[in-house]
Design a protein around this motif. Structure first.
Motif, PDB file in Angstrom:
ATOM      1  N   LEU A 100      -0.827   2.023  -9.293  1.00 17.92           N
ATOM      2  CA  LEU A 100      -0.800   3.368  -9.873  1.00 17.92           C
ATOM      3  C   LEU A 100       0.243   4.245  -9.189  1.00 17.92           C
ATOM      4  N   ASP A 101       0.282   4.178  -7.864  1.00 16.14           N
ATOM      5  CA  ASP A 101       1.291   4.950  -7.130  1.00 16.14           C
ATOM      6  C   ASP A 101       2.697   4.509  -7.527  1.00 16.14           C
ATOM      7  N   HIS A 129      -3.264   5.786  -3.292  1.00 19.76           N
ATOM      8  CA  HIS A 129      -3.888   6.963  -2.681  1.00 19.76           C
ATOM      9  C   HIS A 129      -3.162   8.252  -3.042  1.00 19.76           C
ATOM     10  N   VAL A 130      -2.014   8.136  -3.709  1.00 19.99           N
ATOM     11  CA  VAL A 130      -1.271   9.321  -4.134  1.00 19.99           C
ATOM     12  C   VAL A 130      -1.614   9.682  -5.573  1.00 19.99           C
ATOM     13  N   SER A 189       0.829  -1.204   0.000  1.00 28.03           N
ATOM     14  CA  SER A 189       0.000   0.000   0.000  1.00 28.03           C
ATOM     15  C   SER A 189       0.863   1.253   0.000  1.00 28.03           C
ATOM     16  N   ARG A 190       2.170   1.053   0.206  1.00 30.54           N
ATOM     17  CA  ARG A 190       3.140   2.152   0.199  1.00 30.54           C
ATOM     18  C   ARG A 190       4.251   1.850  -0.792  1.00 30.54           C
ATOM     19  N   ILE A 191       4.976   2.881  -1.163  1.00 28.25           N
ATOM     20  CA  ILE A 191       6.065   2.745  -2.123  1.00 28.25           C
ATOM     21  C   ILE A 191       7.390   2.854  -1.378  1.00 28.25           C
ATOM     22  N   LYS A 192       8.307   1.942  -1.682  1.00 27.67           N
ATOM     23  CA  LYS A 192       9.606   1.948  -1.019  1.00 27.67           C
ATOM     24  C   LYS A 192      10.709   1.878  -2.074  1.00 27.67           C
ATOM     25  N   LEU A 193      11.559   2.898  -2.097  1.00 27.15           N
ATOM     26  CA  LEU A 193      12.737   2.872  -2.969  1.00 27.15           C
ATOM     27  C   LEU A 193      13.817   2.081  -2.251  1.00 27.15           C
TER      28      LEU A 193
END
Length: 327
Positions: free
Chosen positions: A151-152, A184-185, A119-123
Motif C-alpha cells: 500500500l505504501d 504504515h504510511v 517495509s520501507r520505500i526506496k526511490l
C-alpha cells in the motif's frame, strides 16, 4: 462539473466486479472508459471505431467518443519491485526485466522510474530515459527486510506519477506478492482515494511465496523450510471489502485502475506476461461519454460491441460514482 469518486464505493465495485474495472478519469462531464478488446485466442482486436462500441449507463445508451491521440502519448512508468520477505527467491525469475522494457524506452518522450520496497520505500531511480541506468539498477536487486509494504509503495508511486507533465500515460508496474505486510504510511482508504483520483493504470505481476516455496522444494533449490512455521496472517474485524483488499491487494488495485493482473511462478511465465504488458500499453481504446445530468451515486456501465464476432472479450470498467453536490 467534475465527478468525484467515493473511495468506499469504488473499492466495493472493484472487489465485486467479475469484469476488469478501470480508473474513472474525469474531464468536465466526460466519463473516460479505456477498453481492451480481445478475440477468442487472446489477441488484441484493432481498427475499431466509435460506431463499433455501445456504452450503456444505468440502462441508458450513451453517445460514444474515441480519443485517437492517446496512442501516441509518451509513457511515464514506475516499476515498483518488492524486495522484502521472500522476494529474494523470485529474483532469478525476474532476470531480463530491463530488456522487456525496451518498447517503453523506444517511444519518444517516455521515462521510467524504479522503486524498491520492503517495509520501507526506496526511490532507486527517478524518472529517466536512460535505459542503461535502469538496467544496471535492476540487475543489482538486493534482499530487503521482512516487510512488503504494498500500500505504501502504490501510494508513493502514484504520487510520483502525478508529478509528471501532461499529456502522457501514467503506468505503474507492480511486482510483488498479493498481500500487504507492514504498510504504515498509507491506509487502505488513502490508497483507494489516490488511485481513484489519478489517471494511473496499475499492471500487477504477482508471486505467491507459498507456491514458490513448494516449487523450489521440488526443484531442490529450497533451503528455508523454516518459513513454513511463520505465523498466519490475522485479519481483524474489518469490513468485508477491506478484508478482500488485504487478501489480494495487488489484484484489487489493478482492477480498480483498469490494469491487468497476472501471477507467475517461473521465469518464462514472468517474461511472457511482461511482454503482454508492454504490448498492451497502447492497445486500449480510450472511449468516453458525456452523461447528461448524472444522478448522484453508483452508475453501472456496460461496454459491448455493436456487432460482436465470435468469442470476443471486452474488458472495461463497469461502474463509476458521482458524489452528491455540496450545498
Amino acid at each position: 462539473m467534475c465527478f468525484r469518486i467515493s473511495p468506499l464505493v469504488m473499492l466495493l465495485a472493484a472487489v465485486s466486479s467479475a469484469q476488469q474495472d478501470t480508473t474513472l478519469r474525469s474531464q468536465s462531464n466526460a466519463v473516460i472508459v479505456p477498453t481492451l478488446v480481445k478475440d477468442s485466442k487472446g489477441h488484441i482486436v484493432y481498427g475499431l471505431t466509435p460506431r463499433d462500441f455501445v456504452i450503456v449507463d444505468d440502462s441508458v445508451e450513451q453517445t460514444v467518443h474515441l480519443d485517437d491521440s492517446a496512442e501516441a502519448e509518451p509513457v511515464s512508468l514506475v516499476v515498483a519491485i518488492q524486495t522484502g520477505r521472500r522476494a529474494q527467491r523470485e529474483f532469478p525469475r525476474m532476470r531480463g526485466i530491463a530488456a522487456m522494457l525496451n518498447p517503453v524506452f523506444s517511444q519518444p518522450g517516455s521515462r521510467v522510474a524504479l522503486v524498491e520496497f520492503d517495509s520501507r520505500i526506496k526511490l532507486v531511480k527517478d524518472f529517466t530515459d536512460n535505459e542503461a541506468a535502469v538496467d544496471e539498477d535492476l540487475r543489482a536487486l538486493s534482499p530487503g527486510d521482512g516487510g512488503a509494504a504494498i500500500l505504501d509503495a502504490v501510494k508513493f508511486s502514484v504520487d510520483l506519477l502525478e508529478k509528471e507533465p501532461s499529456p502522457r500515460q501514467r503506468v505503474l508496474l507492480l511486482v510483488s506478492e498479493n498481500r500487504d505486510h507492514g504498510s504504515h504510511v498509507a491506509k487502505i482508504d488513502d490508497v483507494v482515494a489516490v488511485v481513484g483520483n489519478s489517471n494511473t493504470v496499475v499492471y500487477a505481476l504477482a508471486f505467491s511465496p507459498s507456491l514458490s516455496q513448494l516449487l523450489d522444494t521440488e526443484r531442490g533449490s529450497n533451503h528455508d523450510e523454516a518459513y513454513w512455521d511463520a505465523p498466519p496472517d490475522i485479519l481483524g474485524s474489518l469490513m468485508m471489502a477491506r478484508q478482500a483488499l488485504r487478501t489480494n491487494t495487488t489484484k484489487t488495485i489493478a482492477a480498480m485502475t483498469g490494469g491487468e493482473y497476472e501471477s507467475f511462478s517461473s521465469r518464462k511465465a514472468f517474461e511472457t506476461q511482461l511482454i503482454d504488458f508492454t504490448n498492451h500499453l497502447h492497445s486500449r481504446y480510450v472511449l468516453s461519454f458525456d452523461p447528461p445530468r448524472p444522478h448522484p451515486g453508483l452508475h453501472k456501465i456496460e461496454v459491448r460491441l455493436t456487432q460482436p464476432a465470435g468469442d470476443v472479450r471486452v474488458l472495461s470498467r463497469t461502474s463509476y460514482w458521482v458524489a452528491t453536490p455540496r450545498s
